[in-house]
Design a protein around this motif. Structure first.
Motif, PDB file in Angstrom:
ATOM      1  N   ARG A   7      44.245  35.082  41.184  1.00  0.00           N
ATOM      2  CA  ARG A   7      44.243  34.037  40.152  1.00  0.00           C
ATOM      3  C   ARG A   7      43.178  34.335  39.091  1.00  0.00           C
ATOM      4  NH1 ARG A   7      41.755  29.525  38.737  1.00  0.00           N
ATOM      5  NH2 ARG A   7      40.286  29.428  40.451  1.00  0.00           N
ATOM      6  N   VAL A  31      39.121  42.673  47.147  1.00  0.00           N
ATOM      7  CA  VAL A  31      38.888  41.911  48.372  1.00  0.00           C
ATOM      8  C   VAL A  31      37.797  42.648  49.130  1.00  0.00           C
ATOM      9  CG1 VAL A  31      39.894  41.190  50.578  1.00  0.00           C
ATOM     10  CG2 VAL A  31      41.229  41.000  48.471  1.00  0.00           C
ATOM     11  N   GLY A  65      35.561  38.996  46.732  1.00  0.00           N
ATOM     12  CA  GLY A  65      35.668  37.827  47.593  1.00  0.00           C
ATOM     13  C   GLY A  65      36.576  38.123  48.767  1.00  0.00           C
ATOM     14  N   LYS A  66      36.793  37.124  49.613  1.00  0.00           N
ATOM     15  CA  LYS A  66      37.611  37.312  50.814  1.00  0.00           C
ATOM     16  C   LYS A  66      39.019  36.761  50.670  1.00  0.00           C
ATOM     17  CE  LYS A  66      33.579  37.478  53.684  1.00  0.00           C
ATOM     18  NZ  LYS A  66      33.111  37.627  54.994  1.00  0.00           N
ATOM     19  N   ASP A  67      39.257  35.936  49.656  1.00  0.00           N
ATOM     20  CA  ASP A  67      40.544  35.279  49.468  1.00  0.00           C
ATOM     21  C   ASP A  67      41.351  36.008  48.392  1.00  0.00           C
ATOM     22  OD1 ASP A  67      42.636  33.569  48.581  1.00  0.00           O
ATOM     23  OD2 ASP A  67      41.519  31.804  49.234  1.00  0.00           O
ATOM     24  N   ALA A  68      42.331  36.792  48.815  1.00  0.00           N
ATOM     25  CA  ALA A  68      43.121  37.604  47.887  1.00  0.00           C
ATOM     26  C   ALA A  68      43.834  36.740  46.844  1.00  0.00           C
ATOM     27  CB  ALA A  68      44.124  38.462  48.658  1.00  0.00           C
ATOM     28  N   LYS A  69      44.358  35.586  47.247  1.00  0.00           N
ATOM     29  CA  LYS A  69      45.073  34.728  46.300  1.00  0.00           C
ATOM     30  C   LYS A  69      44.138  34.209  45.211  1.00  0.00           C
ATOM     31  CE  LYS A  69      48.731  33.226  49.385  1.00  0.00           C
ATOM     32  NZ  LYS A  69      49.335  32.113  50.109  1.00  0.00           N
ATOM     33  N   GLU A  70      42.931  33.815  45.590  1.00  0.00           N
ATOM     34  CA  GLU A  70      41.962  33.328  44.610  1.00  0.00           C
ATOM     35  C   GLU A  70      41.538  34.452  43.668  1.00  0.00           C
ATOM     36  OE1 GLU A  70      39.411  30.776  42.512  1.00  0.00           O
ATOM     37  OE2 GLU A  70      41.099  30.367  43.846  1.00  0.00           O
ATOM     38  N   LEU A  71      41.318  35.636  44.208  1.00  0.00           N
ATOM     39  CA  LEU A  71      40.946  36.769  43.361  1.00  0.00           C
ATOM     40  C   LEU A  71      42.085  37.128  42.403  1.00  0.00           C
ATOM     41  CD1 LEU A  71      39.011  38.953  45.910  1.00  0.00           C
ATOM     42  CD2 LEU A  71      38.070  37.823  43.886  1.00  0.00           C
ATOM     43  N   MET A  79      36.066  28.971  48.947  1.00  0.00           N
ATOM     44  CA  MET A  79      35.883  30.404  48.926  1.00  0.00           C
ATOM     45  C   MET A  79      34.597  30.738  48.185  1.00  0.00           C
ATOM     46  SD  MET A  79      38.299  33.316  47.295  1.00  0.00           S
ATOM     47  CE  MET A  79      37.579  33.918  45.802  1.00  0.00           C
ATOM     48  N   SER A  80      33.909  31.711  48.686  1.00  0.00           N
ATOM     49  CA  SER A  80      32.706  32.221  48.048  1.00  0.00           C
ATOM     50  C   SER A  80      33.044  33.482  47.266  1.00  0.00           C
ATOM     51  CB  SER A  80      31.674  32.538  49.137  1.00  0.00           C
ATOM     52  OG  SER A  80      30.594  33.222  48.588  1.00  0.00           O
ATOM     53  N   ILE A  81      32.539  33.573  46.050  1.00  0.00           N
ATOM     54  CA  ILE A  81      32.725  34.760  45.217  1.00  0.00           C
ATOM     55  C   ILE A  81      31.349  35.262  44.813  1.00  0.00           C
ATOM     56  CG2 ILE A  81      33.520  35.609  42.985  1.00  0.00           C
ATOM     57  CD1 ILE A  81      35.824  33.699  43.127  1.00  0.00           C
TER      58      ILE A  81
END
Length: 141
Positions: free
Chosen positions: A95, A134, A87-93, A1-3
């Motif tokens: 976290r 997101v 970012g595009k990944d809700a779970k990573e954000l 994932m890119s942030i």
């Protein structure tokens, strides 16, 4: 994932002019959303003020800005800038949010918002305000 981390500047009625200036300097795409566009007008003076704006250029330049709502204290150097974590990944954000939230004052819980499936705001234990969301799909695309 890119942030990405993007400067998010706060103004009181000058966000439109500031973003137009940055757009003239850096080029790219200019996006402006008013309080009226979002249906979030608490004070009529805010209706055409910018609740969210951005300049994004192909070379990677990106800056965001808003006009703080009327009545919100604003002191340049105190709350003139937020850090936007997007970012595009809700779970990573989510976290990352949980980690940032340790010892923080949560200003808005991480939850759905009209423009994105996930948005939150907190002031970390160092006094830095983070806006986490997101990345929404471009308007009009």
């Amino acid at each position: 994932m890119s942030i990405t981390v993007t400067p998010h500047l706060n103004f009181q009625g000058q966000a439109r002019a500031a973003l137009a200036f940055y757009h003239a300097v850096f080029g790219g795409q200019l996006a402006l959303v008013t309080y009226a566009d979002m249906g979030n007008v608490q004070d009529p003076v805010d209706a055409e003020h910018i609740i969210w704006g951005q300049v994004a250029a192909a070379d990677g330049f990106r800056i965001m800005a808003c006009d703080l709502a009327s009545g919100t204290p604003w002191q340049p150097g105190e709350n003139a800038c937020f850090v936007s974590l997007r970012g595009k990944d809700a779970k990573e954000l989510a976290r990352r949010w949980e980690s940032l939230a340790v010892g923080a004052a949560v200003l808005r819980d991480l939850s759905p918002a009209p423009w994105t499936p996930l948005y939150g705001m907190l002031k970390d234990r160092f006094g830095i305000t983070w806006v986490v969301d997101v990345e929404p799909a471009p308007r009009g695309a």
